[in-house]
Design a protein around this motif. Structure first.
Motif, mmCIF file in Angstrom:
data_model
loop_
_atom_site.group_PDB
_atom_site.id
_atom_site.type_symbol
_atom_site.label_atom_id
_atom_site.label_comp_id
_atom_site.label_asym_id
_atom_site.label_seq_id
_atom_site.Cartn_x
_atom_site.Cartn_y
_atom_site.Cartn_z
ATOM 1 N N ASP A 44 0.862 -1.281 0.244
ATOM 2 C CA ASP A 44 -0.004 0.111 -0.058
ATOM 3 C C ASP A 44 0.595 1.254 -0.016
ATOM 4 O OD1 ASP A 44 1.111 -0.561 2.311
ATOM 5 O OD2 ASP A 44 -0.617 -0.012 3.575
ATOM 6 N N PRO A 46 2.650 3.370 -2.550
ATOM 7 C CA PRO A 46 3.141 3.499 -4.053
ATOM 8 C C PRO A 46 4.286 4.546 -4.124
ATOM 9 C CG PRO A 46 0.713 3.882 -3.790
ATOM 10 C CD PRO A 46 1.229 3.712 -2.546
ATOM 11 N N ILE A 48 6.291 8.428 -3.551
ATOM 12 C CA ILE A 48 6.138 9.718 -4.300
ATOM 13 C C ILE A 48 6.325 9.545 -5.828
ATOM 14 C CG2 ILE A 48 6.665 12.182 -4.543
ATOM 15 C CD1 ILE A 48 6.760 12.160 -1.673
ATOM 16 N N GLN A 51 3.698 7.982 -7.735
ATOM 17 C CA GLN A 51 2.718 8.731 -7.886
ATOM 18 C C GLN A 51 2.828 9.912 -9.022
ATOM 19 O OE1 GLN A 51 -0.076 7.113 -6.497
ATOM 20 N NE2 GLN A 51 -0.579 9.019 -5.482
ATOM 21 N N LEU A 52 3.954 10.512 -8.982
ATOM 22 C CA LEU A 52 4.389 11.577 -9.856
ATOM 23 C C LEU A 52 4.232 11.141 -11.362
ATOM 24 C CD1 LEU A 52 7.202 14.018 -8.982
ATOM 25 C CD2 LEU A 52 4.916 14.395 -10.015
ATOM 26 N N ASN A 54 2.597 8.376 -12.466
ATOM 27 C CA ASN A 54 1.152 8.072 -12.961
ATOM 28 C C ASN A 54 0.514 9.289 -13.197
ATOM 29 O OD1 ASN A 54 1.070 5.528 -12.777
ATOM 30 N ND2 ASN A 54 0.718 5.423 -10.569
#
Lengths: 82, 308
Positions: A44, A46, A48, A51-52, A54
Motif C-alpha cells: 500500500d 506507491p 511519491i 505517484q508523480l 502516474n
C-alpha cells in the motif's frame, strides 16, 4: 503581485503544456520515469515517484485533445488582442 | 433548506394576509406587514414554499386592477407554473456543476458556532477535543459541532479582508476603486493556488483522508480572520501593533491547523500522540507541518504591503 484570474489561467495552461510535451520514450524512459518502470510492488505504499509518474502519464493522456483546442483559442486571442 | 426557508418565511409574512385578499390584487402586500411579529415562523416554511411561486406574481401586480378577474387569475397561474418549471430546470442543471446540497451543509451555521469558532481561531490553546463528531456516517452540521469546517467564516472573512484593505489603502491616499478588484482577484488567486498545491501534495503522499476540496478551501480561508485582526490593529495603533497582533494570530492559526489536520491526515495511532515509526507517517507529519506553516507566510505576504 497584482495577480488576476487570467494570469492564473495562463500559468495553468503553460504548466499543462509543459507536462504534455514530455516525450515518453525519448525522455521519460531515459531518466527512469517511464510507464514501464512505474509498476511497483503491490503493497500500500506507491511512493511519491510512482505517484508523480502516474500523474504525468494521466495528464498526458487526458489533456492531449483539450489542449489542442485551448491552445488554438489562446493563439487566436493573443493574435487578435495582443 | 435554510436559505429557502428564511426566504420563503419572509415572503410568507408578506403574503399570508393577502392570500385571503387574492381577488383584489390592488391591496398592497407591503403595507402593514413591516410590523408583523416574527414568532409565526412555525407553519411558515411549508406554506411559504407553496406561496413562493405565487409570490412574485401577486407582489408584482400591486395596482393593476385593469385586468379582468378570470384573465388575471389564468395569467398568474400560467406564469407561476412557467416559473416553477424554469426553476426546476435551473436547479437540475446547476446541481450537475456545483454540488449545491453539499455547499448548503457548509453554510448551516448559527451565531453561537460563529462566535466559538472565531474564538478558537484566535485562541486555540484551551480547546481539548478537536474531533469532528459524526452522525451515522455523515459529519454533523457545523451548527452542532464547533470542530466542523464551514464556509461562512471564510467567505465573510475574504470579503471583510478586501474591505479592510480598501480602508487601509484609503488612509494612505493610495485608494482607487480598481485597486479593490485587484486586491480581490489577487487574494483569490493565492487562495486557489494554495488549495491546488495542497491537493497535489495530498495526492502525491497518498493520504487516505476524507478531506474534500471544499474542506481544504474552508481551512485555507480561516487565515483571513487573523489577517483582518492584524490589519485593524495596524490601522488603529500603528506598525508595532500590526506586527504584534499578526504574530499572535500566526501562532494561533499554526496551532489550530496542526491540531485540526493532525486528526484528519495522520493515522489514528500517530494522531493520539504516540510516536509511530515509519517513513510514511513521517512524511504525513511533514506535510501537516508544511500546510500549517504556509498559513503564517500567506498571512504576512497578503498584508504587509497594506500597513505603512
Amino acid at each position: 503581485m497584482a495577480f488576476t484570474l487570467y494570469s492564473l489561467i495562463q500559468a495553468a495552461i503553460l504548466c499543462i503544456n509543459a507536462v504534455a510535451v514530455l516525450h515518453e520514450e525519448r525522455f521519460l524512459s531515459k531518466i527512469g520515469w517511464g510507464v514501464d518502470q512505474s509498476v511497483g510492488g503491490f503493497g500500500d505504499e506507491p511512493g511519491i515517484k510512482v505517484q508523480l509518474m502516474n500523474l504525468i502519464r494521466s495528464v498526458r493522456t487526458v489533456m492531449r485533445v483539450p489542449l489542442i483546442a485551448v491552445n488554438s483559442v489562446c493563439i487566436v486571442l493573443l493574435l487578435l488582442f495582443g | 433548506m435554510d436559505y429557502t426557508a428564511t426566504q420563503s418565511g419572509f415572503r410568507q409574512r408578506k403574503l399570508q394576509p393577502s392570500m385571503h385578499l387574492r381577488n383584489s390584487p390592488g391591496d398592497g402586500p407591503d403595507g402593514s406587514q413591516l410590523f408583523e411579529d416574527t414568532s409565526r415562523a412555525g407553519p411558515g416554511p411549508q406554506a411559504g414554499y407553496r406561496n413562493q411561486q405565487a409570490g412574485p406574481q401577486t407582489a408584482g401586480f400591486p395596482g393593476q386592477t385593469l385586468l379582468s378577474e378570470p384573465m388575471s387569475n389564468l395569467a398568474m397561474a400560467y406564469g407561476s407554473s412557467l416559473a416553477s418549471q424554469g426553476r426546476e430546470m435551473v436547479d437540475k442543471n446547476l446541481d450537475r456543476f456545483i454540488p449545491i446540497s453539499k455547499l448548503k451543509y457548509y453554510f448551516a451555521v448559527d451565531t453561537v458556532y460563529v462566535g466559538k469558532k472565531l474564538g478558537l481561531l484566535v485562541f486555540p490553546y484551551m480547546h481539548e477535543n478537536w474531533e469532528v463528531s459524526y452522525q451515522q456516517d455523515t459529519p454533523v452540521a457545523p451548527r452542532f459541532d464547533v470542530n466542523a469546517p464551514d464556509l461562512y467564516i471564510p467567505t465573510m472573512g475574504f470579503i471583510t479582508y478586501i474591505l479592510v484593505a480598501g480602508l487601509a489603502l484609503g488612509t494612505q491616499s493610495r485608494f482607487s476603486p480598481e485597486l479593490l478588484g485587484v486586491q480581490a482577484s489577487s487574494a483569490l488567486v493565492w487562495l486557489i493556488m494554495e488549495v491546488l498545491v495542497v491537493l497535489l501534495s495530498l495526492y502525491l503522499v497518498t493520504v487516505n483522508t476524507d478531506l474534500t476540496t471544499i474542506d481544504l478551501l474552508a481551512f485555507a480561508g480561516y487565515k483571513y480572520v487573523g489577517m483582518i485582526v492584524g490589519l485593524v490593529a495596524g490601522l488603529l495603533f500603528g506598525k508595532p501593533a500590526y506586527y504584534l497582533s499578526l504574530l499572535w494570530c500566526c501562532a494561533a492559526i499554526f496551532i489550530f491547523m496542526i491540531r485540526t489536520l493532525r486528526l484528519k491526515l495522520l493515522s489514528e495511532a500517530a494522531a493520539e500522540g504516540k510516536l509511530v515509526r515509519g517513513a510514511r507517517n513521517q512524511l504525513r507529519m511533514y506535510l501537516t507541518m508544511a500546510i500549517a506553516a504556509a498559513q503564517p507566510i500567506f498571512m504576512y505576504w497578503l498584508t504587509f504591503h497594506l500597513v505603512r
